[in-house]
Scaffold this motif. Structure first.
Motif, PDB file in Angstrom:
ATOM      1  N   THR A 131       0.964  -1.205   0.234  1.00 47.76           N
ATOM      2  CA  THR A 131      -0.284  -0.086   0.375  1.00 47.76           C
ATOM      3  C   THR A 131       0.620   1.236   0.240  1.00 47.76           C
ATOM      4  O   THR A 131       2.102   1.006   0.760  1.00 47.76           O
ATOM      5  CB  THR A 131      -0.612  -0.018   1.169  1.00 47.76           C
ATOM      6  N   ARG A 132       0.719   2.590  -0.645  1.00 44.62           N
ATOM      7  CA  ARG A 132       0.816   3.755  -0.181  1.00 44.62           C
ATOM      8  C   ARG A 132       1.990   4.082   0.970  1.00 44.62           C
ATOM      9  O   ARG A 132       1.029   3.421   2.098  1.00 44.62           O
ATOM     10  CB  ARG A 132       0.302   4.180  -1.384  1.00 44.62           C
ATOM     11  N   ARG A 133       2.697   4.626   1.259  1.00 45.18           N
ATOM     12  CA  ARG A 133       2.854   5.047   1.846  1.00 45.18           C
ATOM     13  C   ARG A 133       2.203   6.457   2.844  1.00 45.18           C
ATOM     14  O   ARG A 133       2.845   6.641   4.109  1.00 45.18           O
ATOM     15  CB  ARG A 133       4.454   5.582   2.100  1.00 45.18           C
ATOM     16  N   GLY A 134       2.098   6.973   1.530  1.00 42.20           N
ATOM     17  CA  GLY A 134       1.495   8.533   2.447  1.00 42.20           C
ATOM     18  C   GLY A 134       2.926   9.603   1.833  1.00 42.20           C
ATOM     19  O   GLY A 134       2.503   9.469   0.181  1.00 42.20           O
ATOM     20  N   ASP A 135       2.459  10.642   2.276  1.00 43.83           N
ATOM     21  CA  ASP A 135       3.311  11.896   2.156  1.00 43.83           C
ATOM     22  C   ASP A 135       4.999  11.101   2.888  1.00 43.83           C
ATOM     23  O   ASP A 135       5.398  11.860   3.551  1.00 43.83           O
ATOM     24  CB  ASP A 135       3.039  13.095   3.204  1.00 43.83           C
ATOM     25  N   VAL A 136       5.556  10.846   1.384  1.00 42.70           N
ATOM     26  CA  VAL A 136       7.250  10.536   1.351  1.00 42.70           C
ATOM     27  C   VAL A 136       7.562  11.683   2.208  1.00 42.70           C
ATOM     28  O   VAL A 136       8.170  11.279   2.901  1.00 42.70           O
ATOM     29  CB  VAL A 136       7.458  10.018  -0.013  1.00 42.70           C
ATOM     30  N   ALA A 137       7.167  12.930   1.476  1.00 48.79           N
ATOM     31  CA  ALA A 137       8.778  14.004   1.689  1.00 48.79           C
ATOM     32  C   ALA A 137       8.229  14.198   2.947  1.00 48.79           C
ATOM     33  O   ALA A 137       9.224  14.494   3.603  1.00 48.79           O
ATOM     34  CB  ALA A 137       8.314  14.640   0.728  1.00 48.79           C
ATOM     35  N   GLY A 138       6.810  13.678   3.881  1.00 52.24           N
ATOM     36  CA  GLY A 138       7.033  14.300   5.034  1.00 52.24           C
ATOM     37  C   GLY A 138       7.121  13.170   5.764  1.00 52.24           C
ATOM     38  O   GLY A 138       7.250  13.347   7.355  1.00 52.24           O
ATOM     39  N   GLY A 139       8.248  11.781   5.128  1.00 51.31           N
ATOM     40  CA  GLY A 139       8.701  10.829   6.184  1.00 51.31           C
ATOM     41  C   GLY A 139       8.114   9.611   6.276  1.00 51.31           C
ATOM     42  O   GLY A 139       8.263   9.225   7.534  1.00 51.31           O
ATOM     43  N   GLU A 140       6.828   9.646   6.220  1.00 52.83           N
ATOM     44  CA  GLU A 140       5.876   8.898   6.078  1.00 52.83           C
ATOM     45  C   GLU A 140       5.970   7.076   6.099  1.00 52.83           C
ATOM     46  O   GLU A 140       6.755   7.569   4.420  1.00 52.83           O
ATOM     47  CB  GLU A 140       4.217   9.542   5.732  1.00 52.83           C
ATOM     48  N   ASN A 141       5.761   6.133   6.892  1.00 53.10           N
ATOM     49  CA  ASN A 141       5.792   4.928   5.682  1.00 53.10           C
ATOM     50  C   ASN A 141       4.850   4.717   5.997  1.00 53.10           C
ATOM     51  O   ASN A 141       5.057   2.843   6.755  1.00 53.10           O
ATOM     52  CB  ASN A 141       7.274   4.302   6.407  1.00 53.10           C
ATOM     53  N   GLY A 142       3.873   4.734   5.527  1.00 53.64           N
ATOM     54  CA  GLY A 142       2.483   3.790   5.544  1.00 53.64           C
ATOM     55  C   GLY A 142       0.881   4.712   6.112  1.00 53.64           C
ATOM     56  O   GLY A 142       2.311   5.671   7.017  1.00 53.64           O
ATOM     57  N   LEU A 143       0.591   4.342   6.517  1.00 49.81           N
ATOM     58  CA  LEU A 143      -1.149   4.963   6.658  1.00 49.81           C
ATOM     59  C   LEU A 143      -2.422   4.320   7.815  1.00 49.81           C
ATOM     60  O   LEU A 143      -2.483   4.961   8.748  1.00 49.81           O
ATOM     61  CB  LEU A 143      -2.233   5.657   6.173  1.00 49.81           C
ATOM     62  N   ALA A 144      -1.824   2.861   7.945  1.00 45.83           N
ATOM     63  CA  ALA A 144      -2.737   1.983   8.404  1.00 45.83           C
ATOM     64  C   ALA A 144      -2.651   2.052   9.976  1.00 45.83           C
ATOM     65  O   ALA A 144      -3.862   1.699  10.355  1.00 45.83           O
ATOM     66  CB  ALA A 144      -2.720   0.509   7.855  1.00 45.83           C
TER      67      ALA A 144
END
Length: 254
Positions: free
Chosen positions: A61-74
């Motif tokens: 699944t997508r990580r979310g805001d990659v530039a903001g450092g996110e690595n998943g949303l669930a």
């Protein structure tokens, strides 16, 4: 003889995904898997898979805001709608290319609310996957590479799999992550084998090709075979140069 899957999130990243699939076939891999293929037309991916005859084992699944450092949303409280949308997108893409599994990424979070959020997201994922005959995977990430990632140990993953109690929810066992954080990779493989849906590997501690490092993969692969595992093992390592120059391990370990 051990079968191997090329993780195209790390291998042949200098090529478009359909071309990377062809490269994996030419190199002798038995399957492929990927990370986030969503910018590539699924029809082009499906065509490459059909042309090579390689199965696509799974995607993330997508990580979310990659530039903001996110690595998943669930597992992120307050982001439930985005997490469900990411899950639905991945399930749809997997169906369109004939992939077998979707890895639901938890993200950086902690605490009881994050756990409840993650479990609710997994219920949603498993229900949607069951309608498509897909498997849902969760993967513990080590605290050195992903500090603060919600799913940090195989024990926590096993607890969550038991709590969700969905037959299509399985553990993605990455020997590299387990080796970095927990050690005793063979012992953890034995203990968790009934829960495992996919196995990945890379050298410990540098995440390079499996022909060096602290973890002896000849013994690990022999143990996996002895346990009865017959699916391709995912080569998810950082080649540090042209992928073709790093594939000697396929001859020595395969």
């Amino acid at each position: 003889m051990t079968a191997f899957s090329a993780n195209l999130g790390f291998l042949w990243t200098d090529r478009l995904l359909p071309d990377a699939i062809h490269a994996a076939k030419a190199a002798g891999f038995d399957a492929v898997e990927c990370h986030w293929p969503f910018d590539v037309d699924p029809a082009d991916v499906a065509a490459a898979l059909q042309e090579t005859g390689l199965p696509m084992l799974g995607l993330n699944t997508r990580r979310g805001d990659v530039a903001g450092g996110e690595n998943g949303l669930a597992a992120l409280p307050g982001r439930e709608d985005e997490a469900r949308a990411a899950i639905d997108e991945a399930l749809d893409y997997a169906t369109r290319i004939g992939a077998g599994a979707v890895h639901v990424m938890a993200g950086f979070a902690e605490g009881h609310e994050a756990r409840d959020t993650f479990i609710k997201a997994l219920h949603h994922a498993c229900e949607g996957a069951a309608k498509r005959d897909l498997v849902i995977l969760i993967e513990p990430l080590n605290r050195f590479d992903a500090p603060g990632y919600f799913l940090g140990t195989t024990d926590l993953a096993a607890e969550i799999i038991a709590e969700v109690a969905a037959p299509n929810l399985r553990l993605m066992f990455d020997c590299y992550h387990v080796g970095r954080t927990e050690g005793d990779v063979i012992g953890r493989l034995r203990a968790l084998y009934p829960l495992i849906g996919h196995i990945q590997f890379a050298s410990v501690p540098d995440r390079g090709a499996p022909d060096h490092g602290d973890l002896g993969y000849a013994g690990v692969f022999a143990e996996i075979a002895a346990l009865g595992w017959s699916q391709p093992l995912g080569a998810e390592y950082k080649p540090g140069g042209p992928t073709e120059d790093t594939l000697g391990w396929m001859r020595t370990l395969g």
